[in-house]
Design a protein around this motif. Sequence first.
Motif, short mmCIF file in Angstrom:
data_model
loop_
_atom_site.label_atom_id
_atom_site.label_comp_id
_atom_site.label_asym_id
_atom_site.label_seq_id
_atom_site.Cartn_x
_atom_site.Cartn_y
_atom_site.Cartn_z
N ILE A 43 28.00 65.11 -57.20
CA ILE A 43 28.72 65.32 -58.46
C ILE A 43 28.74 66.81 -58.81
N ARG A 44 27.59 67.49 -58.67
CA ARG A 44 27.53 68.93 -58.94
C ARG A 44 28.51 69.70 -58.06
N ARG A 45 28.54 69.36 -56.77
CA ARG A 45 29.47 70.03 -55.85
C ARG A 45 30.92 69.79 -56.25
N ASP A 46 31.23 68.57 -56.65
CA ASP A 46 32.59 68.25 -57.08
C ASP A 46 32.94 69.02 -58.34
N GLN A 47 32.00 69.12 -59.27
CA GLN A 47 32.25 69.88 -60.50
C GLN A 47 32.52 71.35 -60.17
N GLN A 48 31.73 71.91 -59.26
CA GLN A 48 31.93 73.31 -58.86
C GLN A 48 33.29 73.49 -58.19
N ALA A 49 33.66 72.55 -57.32
CA ALA A 49 34.96 72.64 -56.64
C ALA A 49 36.09 72.57 -57.65
#
Length: 84
Positions: free
Chosen positions: A38-44
């Motif tokens: 989820i963190r990676r998706d938010q950053q993307a």
Amino acid sequence: MSMHRKTITLTEQQDGWVKRQIESGHFGNDSEYIRDLIRRDQQAQERISMLRNALVEGESSGESKPLNISAVKAAGRKRMKAAR
């Protein structure tokens, strides 16, 4: 930060993948792995939003001018020296 419990359903293949990530030591448990995704998706999504905003800003900045590659290189060299 309060935590909320969620129930998710995975295929056998997906569950195996998550378990292997945990077994390899990358994550302590399923929740850590899902939170990392989820963190990676938010950053993307944030990067995409910034890029879209930059494109809109560029498009609305007026007519383009011919590119002076020598000036671009000189500015880059100047920035590199200043960063040292």
